[in-house]
Design a protein around this motif. Sequence first.
Motif, mmCIF file in Angstrom:
data_model
loop_
_atom_site.group_PDB
_atom_site.id
_atom_site.type_symbol
_atom_site.label_atom_id
_atom_site.label_comp_id
_atom_site.label_asym_id
_atom_site.label_seq_id
_atom_site.Cartn_x
_atom_site.Cartn_y
_atom_site.Cartn_z
ATOM 1 N N CYS A 63 0.836 -1.209 0.000
ATOM 2 C CA CYS A 63 0.000 0.000 0.000
ATOM 3 C C CYS A 63 0.869 1.257 0.000
ATOM 4 O O CYS A 63 0.596 2.216 -0.737
ATOM 5 C CB CYS A 63 -0.941 -0.002 1.196
ATOM 6 S SG CYS A 63 -2.300 -1.181 1.083
ATOM 7 N N GLY A 64 1.910 1.264 0.815
ATOM 8 C CA GLY A 64 2.803 2.422 0.870
ATOM 9 C C GLY A 64 3.483 2.699 -0.465
ATOM 10 O O GLY A 64 3.560 3.845 -0.904
ATOM 11 N N TYR A 65 3.941 1.656 -1.107
ATOM 12 C CA TYR A 65 4.603 1.853 -2.410
ATOM 13 C C TYR A 65 3.611 2.205 -3.507
ATOM 14 O O TYR A 65 3.946 2.967 -4.419
ATOM 15 C CB TYR A 65 5.481 0.656 -2.769
ATOM 16 C CG TYR A 65 6.748 0.678 -1.948
ATOM 17 C CD1 TYR A 65 7.583 1.790 -1.958
ATOM 18 C CD2 TYR A 65 7.090 -0.382 -1.127
ATOM 19 C CE1 TYR A 65 8.719 1.848 -1.180
ATOM 20 C CE2 TYR A 65 8.235 -0.338 -0.343
ATOM 21 C CZ TYR A 65 9.045 0.777 -0.381
ATOM 22 O OH TYR A 65 10.172 0.840 0.389
ATOM 23 N N ALA A 66 2.389 1.708 -3.419
ATOM 24 C CA ALA A 66 1.358 2.150 -4.359
ATOM 25 C C ALA A 66 1.144 3.652 -4.193
ATOM 26 O O ALA A 66 1.060 4.396 -5.173
ATOM 27 C CB ALA A 66 0.061 1.379 -4.133
ATOM 28 N N ALA A 67 1.091 4.108 -2.928
ATOM 29 C CA ALA A 67 0.940 5.539 -2.653
ATOM 30 C C ALA A 67 2.137 6.328 -3.177
ATOM 31 O O ALA A 67 1.984 7.426 -3.718
ATOM 32 C CB ALA A 67 0.751 5.780 -1.157
#
Length: 142
Positions: A63-67
Amino acid sequence: MNPLHQRIAASFDAQGLMATLGARLALVQDGEVHIEMPFSPRLSQQQGFVHAGAITSIVDSACGYAALTRSPPGCEIVSAEFKTNFMRPALGQRFVAVGKVQNAGRMLTVCTGEVRAFAGDGPDYKVVALMQATMVNVPAAA
């Protein structure tokens, strides 16, 4: 490797936890990142399933890397909040965490994630966990 993938890979490679878990980037595209982790007995809990901490770690990072794919240049991402629902024991040969951006604002990005458990090399999987996450854009360290 395209610039977006390079940006995500550079940050991912700097994370000691992902290396400890044996995780790797499996997909990077605008608004979506997949992280794959193989099963290891070193990641298990007392009943032999993959520990919730390992499952949460890979989906939080996905999720963090998608963000991060949607964050402005000069920013990094940190988690502000997340909730994880575990739907079944984490049993499988490999696990893929899928993080997707649902809304990217100026400071906050809301993402959803799921962790898929694969029994073999085929395409069939079972979803073992779901995540709702809020990520924050922060200035990158100088």
